[in-house]
Scaffold this active site. Sequence first.
Site, PDB file in Angstrom:
ATOM      1  N   ARG A   1     -44.235  48.852 -47.624  1.00 26.86           N
ATOM      2  CA  ARG A   1     -44.526  47.351 -47.087  1.00 26.86           C
ATOM      3  C   ARG A   1     -45.129  46.490 -47.984  1.00 26.86           C
ATOM      4  O   ARG A   1     -45.790  47.060 -49.020  1.00 26.86           O
ATOM      5  CB  ARG A   1     -45.593  47.562 -45.778  1.00 26.86           C
ATOM      6  CG  ARG A   1     -44.797  48.427 -44.760  1.00 26.86           C
ATOM      7  CD  ARG A   1     -45.911  48.654 -43.482  1.00 26.86           C
ATOM      8  NE  ARG A   1     -45.654  49.381 -42.471  1.00 26.86           N
ATOM      9  CZ  ARG A   1     -46.352  49.729 -41.390  1.00 26.86           C
ATOM     10  NH1 ARG A   1     -47.662  49.076 -41.434  1.00 26.86           N
ATOM     11  NH2 ARG A   1     -45.869  50.483 -40.578  1.00 26.86           N
TER      12      ARG A   1
ATOM     13  N   SER B   1     -43.739  46.984 -38.976  1.00 27.58           N
ATOM     14  CA  SER B   1     -44.346  47.285 -37.748  1.00 27.58           C
ATOM     15  C   SER B   1     -45.240  46.254 -37.430  1.00 27.58           C
ATOM     16  O   SER B   1     -44.846  45.164 -36.864  1.00 27.58           O
ATOM     17  CB  SER B   1     -45.091  48.637 -38.088  1.00 27.58           C
ATOM     18  OG  SER B   1     -45.771  49.243 -36.834  1.00 27.58           O
TER      19      SER B   1
ATOM     20  N   ASP C   1     -41.867  46.404 -33.830  1.00 26.91           N
ATOM     21  CA  ASP C   1     -40.471  47.082 -33.944  1.00 26.91           C
ATOM     22  C   ASP C   1     -40.572  48.022 -32.784  1.00 26.91           C
ATOM     23  O   ASP C   1     -39.866  48.977 -32.630  1.00 26.91           O
ATOM     24  CB  ASP C   1     -40.541  47.950 -35.238  1.00 26.91           C
ATOM     25  CG  ASP C   1     -41.335  49.169 -35.449  1.00 26.91           C
ATOM     26  OD1 ASP C   1     -42.632  48.492 -35.023  1.00 26.91           O
ATOM     27  OD2 ASP C   1     -41.063  50.085 -35.747  1.00 26.91           O
TER      28      ASP C   1
ATOM     29  N   GLU D   1     -50.220  59.727 -31.681  1.00 33.66           N
ATOM     30  CA  GLU D   1     -51.491  59.360 -32.593  1.00 33.66           C
ATOM     31  C   GLU D   1     -52.258  58.339 -32.048  1.00 33.66           C
ATOM     32  O   GLU D   1     -51.672  57.690 -31.108  1.00 33.66           O
ATOM     33  CB  GLU D   1     -50.827  58.508 -33.718  1.00 33.66           C
ATOM     34  CG  GLU D   1     -49.584  59.177 -34.609  1.00 33.66           C
ATOM     35  CD  GLU D   1     -48.995  58.696 -35.589  1.00 33.66           C
ATOM     36  OE1 GLU D   1     -48.741  59.040 -36.912  1.00 33.66           O
ATOM     37  OE2 GLU D   1     -48.619  57.409 -35.357  1.00 33.66           O
TER      38      GLU D   1
ATOM     39  N   SER E   1     -53.232  55.717 -33.169  1.00 33.31           N
ATOM     40  CA  SER E   1     -52.967  54.249 -33.139  1.00 33.31           C
ATOM     41  C   SER E   1     -51.606  53.732 -32.423  1.00 33.31           C
ATOM     42  O   SER E   1     -51.057  52.739 -32.495  1.00 33.31           O
ATOM     43  CB  SER E   1     -52.448  54.183 -34.541  1.00 33.31           C
ATOM     44  OG  SER E   1     -51.337  54.919 -34.943  1.00 33.31           O
TER      45      SER E   1
END
Length: 548
Positions: A47, A149, A307, A393, A395
Amino acid sequence: MNDPRAGQIASPSDLVDVAHLVTSYYTGTPDPSDPDQRVVFGTSGHRGSALKTAFNEGHILAITQAICDYRREQGYNGPLFLGRDTHGLSEPAWVSALEVLAANEVTILVDDRDGYTPTPAVSHAILGANRGKAPDGPGLADGIVVTPSHNPPADGGIKYNPPHGGPADSAATAAIAGAANAYLESGLQGVARIPFARARAAAAAYDFLGTYVDDLPTIVDIARIRDAGIRIGADPLGGASVDYWAHIAERHRLDLTVVNPLVDPTWRFMTLDWDGKIRMDCSSPSAMASLISRKSEYDIATGNDADSDRHGIVTPDAGLMNPNHYLAVAIQYLYGGRRPGWSSEAAIGKTLVSSSMIDKVAAALGRRLTEVPVGFKWFVPGLLDGSIAFGGEESAGASFLRFDGSVWTTDKDGIILALLASEILASTGKSPSEHYKDLTAKFGDPAYARVDAPATREQKVKLANLSVADVKANSLAGEPITARLTAAPGNGAQIGGLKVTTDSAWFAARPSGTEDVYKIYAESFRGPEHLAQVQTEAREVVAAALAD
């Protein structure tokens, strides 16, 4: 400290100049001698921003050629599924990748509508194409998703999913990044490329949307949601799931409203995240402020990142759920008898920085808990063979098995986690947030937070390579230390940092891959004040370990 404008609609001064961004993509030339301009694969690919010469045409040409080399070395000669999200740099990078793939005579499958493609749809497609094939046999498919993302609009990203359908492991990403940087150093010598018109003509069409949406009843109880009349508000946050939600509503006859169907590479409709930046983080109360303000309009409201591999769950009674809270509820629901087709031996998968509430739920269910390092790639083998039925996760990323116990995706899927919230409500008559209240009544109400602490590049390297012997402390926030971990207990893999636990609290410290900080994740079942003490002493423990 939050920016004073956090949660407010972005102003014109916050918006990226898309024309300048795309121009920079084509005109910027990476300097491989600058560490910030080299190819670096984190937990979710490479990224960066073209404005910082960290995500430019040179990067994508080099990375894609390196992927072609890698798949040739591995004997992957099936089709490659190529998707992209809605970021301003995603289409230019998609074009560059297509040109290199076609020049390398790769069979390329692209969206038949020339639309945006969520990460889970690519994983789903790869697994479908490889079903019944030997893991080392011919014709194996793989994929590339062009996405950063939930990152800000000025960023771009690209990630590779090998034939197992999930994120590439460390060996694969190291090989690809090394080869890509070698191509950059050589001025892209050896990179094959043909004009876009020829490359596009060589690509074949694949129905990502229809294949994925039609298959949803095998993973979520769509009929129960429909029959219960659950009113759903789905906010794609300007991301790749926008057409998917509309098709889900129509195909499965759900009372589902696409709250915001707009796609705009500036994301001018977003509310600012905690730091005043535009970020499509569906787990952030600031970024989700617009949807939260409409919570009373729906029985369940959901958000996805750009995404669609992450989820955010909004309920009328609690607003936006903390991701850890929802993971615990989802696990309690799924393993509590709602999936009789799952093996009774299938474990619960969590990353080591996820809430210990999950540990307590797993123990009460009598299920084995598999705790792995940060990164969804660690769940891939278990999801493939069914030894892990759910991997999540902190996140807000997770996936789980189909009703029959077979694999659905081996990458995170924010769409099925969003639909599962409606299934939970339809099946039990209680929202996921109400279920979490029940868990806290039974197990206690933990306080959880993540904070950053400054660290030099050298200190970050040392933190990532700590040993248990480097930790001299015997107590944490008034409690004896029960474990010092530099490897994950679930699979023995190095965690790239440190985790310290006590009977009622824990902290984990990991270096940031993009900033000169390290991250401290911490949790206490003794409340916010004890959590603050844990965080303070965590800094001291890490500082002492780094000083030795």
